[in-house]
Design a protein around this motif. Structure first.
Motif, PDB file in Angstrom:
ATOM      1  N   GLU A 196      -4.887  -0.781  -2.338  1.00 52.99           N
ATOM      2  CA  GLU A 196      -5.144  -2.063  -1.696  1.00 52.99           C
ATOM      3  C   GLU A 196      -4.588  -3.182  -2.575  1.00 52.99           C
ATOM      4  N   VAL A 197      -4.005  -4.195  -1.940  1.00 47.96           N
ATOM      5  CA  VAL A 197      -3.560  -5.398  -2.645  1.00 47.96           C
ATOM      6  C   VAL A 197      -4.463  -6.528  -2.179  1.00 47.96           C
ATOM      7  N   ARG A 198      -5.221  -7.102  -3.095  1.00 48.35           N
ATOM      8  CA  ARG A 198      -6.176  -8.155  -2.744  1.00 48.35           C
ATOM      9  C   ARG A 198      -5.495  -9.522  -2.755  1.00 48.35           C
ATOM     10  N   PRO A 199      -6.060 -10.496  -2.039  1.00 53.78           N
ATOM     11  CA  PRO A 199      -5.451 -11.834  -1.965  1.00 53.78           C
ATOM     12  C   PRO A 199      -5.303 -12.517  -3.326  1.00 53.78           C
ATOM     13  N   SER A 200      -6.174 -12.181  -4.278  1.00 50.51           N
ATOM     14  CA  SER A 200      -6.094 -12.797  -5.602  1.00 50.51           C
ATOM     15  C   SER A 200      -4.942 -12.238  -6.430  1.00 50.51           C
ATOM     16  N   GLU A 203       0.844  -1.200   0.000  1.00 51.64           N
ATOM     17  CA  GLU A 203       0.000   0.000   0.000  1.00 51.64           C
ATOM     18  C   GLU A 203       0.874   1.243   0.000  1.00 51.64           C
ATOM     19  N   ALA A 230      -4.957  -8.970  -7.363  1.00 46.96           N
ATOM     20  CA  ALA A 230      -5.460  -7.734  -7.973  1.00 46.96           C
ATOM     21  C   ALA A 230      -5.024  -6.537  -7.129  1.00 46.96           C
ATOM     22  N   ILE A 231      -4.816  -5.413  -7.795  1.00 47.99           N
ATOM     23  CA  ILE A 231      -4.356  -4.206  -7.124  1.00 47.99           C
ATOM     24  C   ILE A 231      -5.353  -3.090  -7.394  1.00 47.99           C
ATOM     25  N   VAL A 232      -5.784  -2.396  -6.334  1.00 48.32           N
ATOM     26  CA  VAL A 232      -6.679  -1.245  -6.457  1.00 48.32           C
ATOM     27  C   VAL A 232      -5.803  -0.003  -6.408  1.00 48.32           C
TER      28      VAL A 232
END
Length: 74
Positions: free
Chosen positions: A59-63, A29, A65-67
């Protein structure tokens, strides 16, 4: 049967060579990143870049993917 086996061995070696050269990137982040638009095939200017940004990682998601946040907060 030999052709099938040779094809399988060639594909395994090619995949191993390709995977060896891939660099693992991990983002946290608030890191600043550039976004690459790989779908941009035709663009009006010769020297127009496919990279846009900078963006901050929200945000870095567990899958994986990056927001992203843009610099103006969107």
């Amino acid at each position: 049967m030999d052709a099938f086996e040779n094809s399988r061995i060639y594909k395994e070696k090619t995949k191993a060579f390709h995977d060896k050269n891939i660099l693992k990137r991990e983002f946290k982040e608030r890191d600043q990143v550039l976004l690459y638009n790989s779908t941009l095939k035709l663009f009006p200017g010769k020297l127009k870049s496919r990279w846009s940004g900078p963006f901050k990682v929200k945000e870095v998601r567990p899958s994986g993917a990056i927001v992203l946040w843009s610099t103006d907060g969107k």
